[in-house]
Motif scaffolding. Structure first.
Motif, short mmCIF file in Angstrom:
data_model
loop_
_atom_site.label_atom_id
_atom_site.label_comp_id
_atom_site.label_asym_id
_atom_site.label_seq_id
_atom_site.Cartn_x
_atom_site.Cartn_y
_atom_site.Cartn_z
N UNK A 1 -21.17 -98.59 -69.48
CA UNK A 1 -20.46 -97.40 -69.04
C UNK A 1 -21.48 -96.26 -68.97
N UNK A 2 -21.70 -95.74 -67.76
CA UNK A 2 -22.67 -94.68 -67.55
C UNK A 2 -22.17 -93.31 -67.99
N UNK A 3 -23.02 -92.31 -67.85
CA UNK A 3 -22.73 -90.96 -68.33
C UNK A 3 -21.51 -90.34 -67.66
N UNK A 4 -21.46 -90.36 -66.34
CA UNK A 4 -20.33 -89.78 -65.62
C UNK A 4 -19.04 -90.51 -65.95
N UNK B 1 -7.39 -96.32 -75.58
CA UNK B 1 -8.30 -97.30 -74.98
C UNK B 1 -9.35 -96.59 -74.13
N UNK B 2 -8.91 -95.64 -73.30
CA UNK B 2 -9.86 -94.88 -72.48
C UNK B 2 -10.87 -94.13 -73.35
N UNK B 3 -10.37 -93.49 -74.38
CA UNK B 3 -11.23 -92.73 -75.27
C UNK B 3 -12.24 -93.65 -75.97
N UNK B 4 -11.78 -94.79 -76.45
CA UNK B 4 -12.66 -95.72 -77.15
C UNK B 4 -13.75 -96.28 -76.23
N UNK B 5 -13.39 -96.66 -75.01
CA UNK B 5 -14.40 -97.20 -74.09
C UNK B 5 -15.41 -96.13 -73.70
N UNK B 6 -14.97 -94.88 -73.64
CA UNK B 6 -15.90 -93.79 -73.34
C UNK B 6 -16.82 -93.49 -74.50
N UNK B 7 -16.30 -93.48 -75.70
CA UNK B 7 -17.10 -93.17 -76.88
C UNK B 7 -18.12 -94.27 -77.17
N UNK B 8 -17.72 -95.51 -77.08
CA UNK B 8 -18.61 -96.62 -77.40
C UNK B 8 -19.44 -97.12 -76.22
N UNK C 1 -18.84 -99.03 -73.73
CA UNK C 1 -18.69 -100.43 -73.35
C UNK C 1 -17.26 -100.66 -72.88
N UNK C 2 -17.13 -101.32 -71.74
CA UNK C 2 -15.80 -101.60 -71.19
C UNK C 2 -15.65 -103.12 -71.08
N UNK C 3 -14.74 -103.69 -71.87
CA UNK C 3 -14.55 -105.14 -71.83
C UNK C 3 -14.12 -105.66 -70.45
N UNK C 4 -13.45 -104.84 -69.67
CA UNK C 4 -13.02 -105.27 -68.34
C UNK C 4 -14.21 -105.42 -67.38
N UNK C 5 -15.30 -104.71 -67.62
CA UNK C 5 -16.49 -104.82 -66.78
C UNK C 5 -17.29 -106.09 -67.08
N UNK C 6 -17.22 -106.60 -68.31
CA UNK C 6 -18.07 -107.71 -68.74
C UNK C 6 -17.93 -108.98 -67.90
N UNK C 7 -16.72 -109.49 -67.63
CA UNK C 7 -16.64 -110.75 -66.88
C UNK C 7 -17.20 -110.66 -65.47
N UNK C 8 -17.22 -109.45 -64.90
CA UNK C 8 -17.68 -109.27 -63.53
C UNK C 8 -19.15 -108.84 -63.46
N UNK C 9 -19.76 -108.56 -64.61
CA UNK C 9 -21.14 -108.12 -64.63
C UNK C 9 -21.32 -106.73 -64.06
N UNK C 10 -20.27 -105.94 -64.05
CA UNK C 10 -20.29 -104.61 -63.47
C UNK C 10 -20.81 -103.61 -64.50
N UNK C 11 -21.55 -102.61 -64.03
CA UNK C 11 -22.09 -101.59 -64.92
C UNK C 11 -22.25 -100.29 -64.16
#
Length: 62
Positions: A5-8, A37-44, A46-56
């Motif tokens: 998960x990038x800065x923006x 969930x949104x807050x946690x993925x932003x703070x950490x 890492x987005x688990x939904x991006x992982x299976x697709x290799x998206x970043x």
């Protein structure tokens, strides 16, 4: 740990997470959970939904 998960994306997730949590608390609704969930993925960063697709949205090193 692999960050995807990038800065923006982080800023948008944290802001939207806070808004959704506030709306969920105000209306006494379960929608606040989505904000958590949104807050946690932003703070950490890492987005688990991006992982299976290799998206970043992070900038890659070249």
């Amino acid at each position: 740990m692999i960050y995807n998960v990038g800065t923006t994306d982080r800023v948008v997730r944290i802001a939207m997470g806070a808004v959704v949590i506030a709306i969920g608390v105000y209306f006494n609704s379960w929608w606040g959970v989505i904000g958590i969930v949104l807050l946690a993925t932003g703070v950490f960063s890492i987005c688990p939904a991006y992982l299976p697709f290799g998206f970043s949205t992070c900038k890659t090193k070249k």
